[in-house]
Design an enzyme around this catalytic site. Structure first.
Site, PDB file in Angstrom:
ATOM      1  N   LYS A 145       0.070   0.678 -12.401  1.00  0.00           N
ATOM      2  CA  LYS A 145      -0.923   1.103 -11.407  1.00  0.00           C
ATOM      3  C   LYS A 145      -1.577   2.387 -11.893  1.00  0.00           C
ATOM      4  O   LYS A 145      -0.892   3.348 -12.238  1.00  0.00           O
ATOM      5  CB  LYS A 145      -0.257   1.340 -10.052  1.00  0.00           C
ATOM      6  N   ASP A 204      -6.006   1.467  -8.485  1.00  0.00           N
ATOM      7  CA  ASP A 204      -5.823   1.894  -7.097  1.00  0.00           C
ATOM      8  C   ASP A 204      -6.822   3.009  -6.760  1.00  0.00           C
ATOM      9  O   ASP A 204      -6.462   4.183  -6.748  1.00  0.00           O
ATOM     10  CB  ASP A 204      -4.365   2.377  -6.954  1.00  0.00           C
ATOM     11  N   LYS A 225      -9.055   2.749  -3.997  1.00  0.00           N
ATOM     12  CA  LYS A 225      -9.260   2.766  -2.532  1.00  0.00           C
ATOM     13  C   LYS A 225     -10.712   3.035  -2.131  1.00  0.00           C
ATOM     14  O   LYS A 225     -11.011   4.034  -1.469  1.00  0.00           O
ATOM     15  CB  LYS A 225      -8.347   3.809  -1.887  1.00  0.00           C
ATOM     16  N   ASP A 251     -17.046   2.956   1.434  1.00  0.00           N
ATOM     17  CA  ASP A 251     -18.417   3.495   1.499  1.00  0.00           C
ATOM     18  C   ASP A 251     -19.283   2.426   2.173  1.00  0.00           C
ATOM     19  O   ASP A 251     -18.753   1.430   2.682  1.00  0.00           O
ATOM     20  CB  ASP A 251     -18.910   3.820   0.079  1.00  0.00           C
ATOM     21  N   THR A 303       0.023   5.388   4.911  1.00  0.00           N
ATOM     22  CA  THR A 303       1.336   5.715   5.507  1.00  0.00           C
ATOM     23  C   THR A 303       1.425   7.199   5.858  1.00  0.00           C
ATOM     24  O   THR A 303       2.319   7.611   6.587  1.00  0.00           O
ATOM     25  CB  THR A 303       2.481   5.334   4.545  1.00  0.00           C
ATOM     26  N   ARG A 321       8.008   7.426  -9.043  1.00  0.00           N
ATOM     27  CA  ARG A 321       8.991   8.393  -9.526  1.00  0.00           C
ATOM     28  C   ARG A 321      10.373   7.840  -9.852  1.00  0.00           C
ATOM     29  O   ARG A 321      10.983   8.322 -10.819  1.00  0.00           O
ATOM     30  CB  ARG A 321       9.060   9.568  -8.542  1.00  0.00           C
TER      31      ARG A 321
HETATM   32  O1  C5P Z   1       6.599   7.930  -6.743  1.00  0.00           O
HETATM   33  P1  C5P Z   1       6.496   6.866  -5.687  1.00  0.00           P
HETATM   34  O2  C5P Z   1       7.384   5.666  -5.926  1.00  0.00           O
HETATM   35  O3  C5P Z   1       6.626   7.417  -4.285  1.00  0.00           O
HETATM   36  O4  C5P Z   1       4.992   6.331  -5.861  1.00  0.00           O
HETATM   37  C1  C5P Z   1       4.413   5.407  -4.992  1.00  0.00           C
HETATM   38  C2  C5P Z   1       2.994   5.150  -5.380  1.00  0.00           C
HETATM   39  O5  C5P Z   1       2.394   4.340  -4.383  1.00  0.00           O
HETATM   40  C3  C5P Z   1       2.124   6.396  -5.492  1.00  0.00           C
HETATM   41  O6  C5P Z   1       1.160   6.150  -6.522  1.00  0.00           O
HETATM   42  C4  C5P Z   1       1.461   6.493  -4.143  1.00  0.00           C
HETATM   43  O7  C5P Z   1       0.214   7.104  -4.202  1.00  0.00           O
HETATM   44  C5  C5P Z   1       1.300   5.011  -3.788  1.00  0.00           C
HETATM   45  N1  C5P Z   1       1.186   4.732  -2.354  1.00  0.00           N
HETATM   46  C6  C5P Z   1       2.170   5.056  -1.438  1.00  0.00           C
HETATM   47  N2  C5P Z   1       2.017   4.749  -0.116  1.00  0.00           N
HETATM   48  C7  C5P Z   1       0.914   4.125   0.297  1.00  0.00           C
HETATM   49  C8  C5P Z   1      -0.095   3.795  -0.610  1.00  0.00           C
HETATM   50  C9  C5P Z   1       0.084   4.120  -1.951  1.00  0.00           C
HETATM   51  O8  C5P Z   1       3.192   5.618  -1.805  1.00  0.00           O
HETATM   52  N3  C5P Z   1       0.792   3.795   1.568  1.00  0.00           N
END
Ligand code: C5P
Length: 232
Positions: free
Chosen positions: A32, A59, A61, A64, A119, A211
């Site tokens: 991603k 990603d 998003k 517009d 979220t 992460r």
């Molecule tokens: O590091 P982590 O596993 O929390 O990363 C989750 C990824 O998913 C990040 O790139 C974050 O921006 C994305 N994301 C999220 N929650 C959402 C939409 C996207 O954590 N509702």
């Protein structure tokens, strides 16, 4: 497509991203690319990662007016990515325009999925700032249905919502779900988390994992553990 682990490459530049991807000598993870990396490294990063054989979820998003989103999607369709997204809050007209823009002259196109409510937005902010008085899960389901009716392929949602989205929009409607942690991981800033194994039980089609893989002492081992738990 379906049932795979997508690794969120939340890095600030190309060098760091390639150093990370080069650790994977046997597999080519689905990656991603988010706003940070795209804005830092430009569209060339997408071409370069694609040329190395990875599938890509871009990603960005989009949100517009329909005409602008249609034209932007046309540009993105030339990047040969596998999944792109937009905000369902942009309305059905915007989502239909996006689909049109994304579809190439030969009829092919990347998958298009919608963000329902971020979220990070809670019911209180929805009510007090956005003047949306309905319960959050009702809003999420309605936005998912709007996306489905506009012809989109799925939504980004919590694994905890995946079952309900499938119930409302059909089993083939994709649920792409972040918020995944191993049982022995730090939760960090994610509030509602599930393990890869639990996300599988809940019916997620793709998990997005950042992460727990990128910051792991051994990212390849962490990625393999995700795949083993989620795909089997
Ligand atoms: O590091 P982590 O596993 O929390 O990363 C989750 C990824 O998913 C990040 O790139 C974050 O921006 C994305 N994301 C999220 N929650 C959402 C939409 C996207 O954590 N509702």
């Amino acid at each position: 497509m379906g049932k795979d682990v997508i690794v969120a490459c939340d890095f600030s530049g190309a060098e760091e991203t390639f150093a990370f991807l080069e650790r994977f000598t046997e597999e080519k993870p689905f990656v991603k690319i988010g706003m940070e990396l795209f804005y830092a490294a430009g569209p060339q990063i997408v071409r370069d990662i694609k040329a190395r054989g990875h599938r890509i979820f871009l990603d960005l998003k989009l949100h517009d007016i329909p005409n602008t989103v249609q034209k932007a999607m046309r540009v993105l369709s030339n990047l040969d990515v596998d999944i792109v997204n937009l905000h369902a809050a942009g309305t059905a007209a915007m989502m239909r325009a996006a689909m049109e823009g994304l579809t190439r002259p030969d009829g092919t196109r990347p998958l298009l999925i919608a963000v329902t409510q971020l979220t990070s937005t809670d019911e209180q902010a929805m009510k007090n700032e956005l003047l949306i008085d309905r319960p959050l899960d009702e809003v999420v389901m309605r936005y998912a249905l709007n996306a489905k009716q506009a012809g989109l392929d799925g939504v980004v949602c919590s694994p905890l919502e995946a079952g309900k989205v499938h119930e409302k929009c059909g089993e083939a409607f994709l649920t792409v779900t972040p918020g995944v942690r191993f049982a022995d991981n730090d939760v960090g800033d994610q509030k509602r988390v599930t393990t890869p194994a639990r996300a599988k039980e809940l019916g997620s089609d793709y998990i997005v994992v950042g992460r727990p893989v990128t910051k792991a002492a051994d990212p390849v081992a962490a990625y393999r553990r995700c795949v083993k738990e989620f795909v089997g």
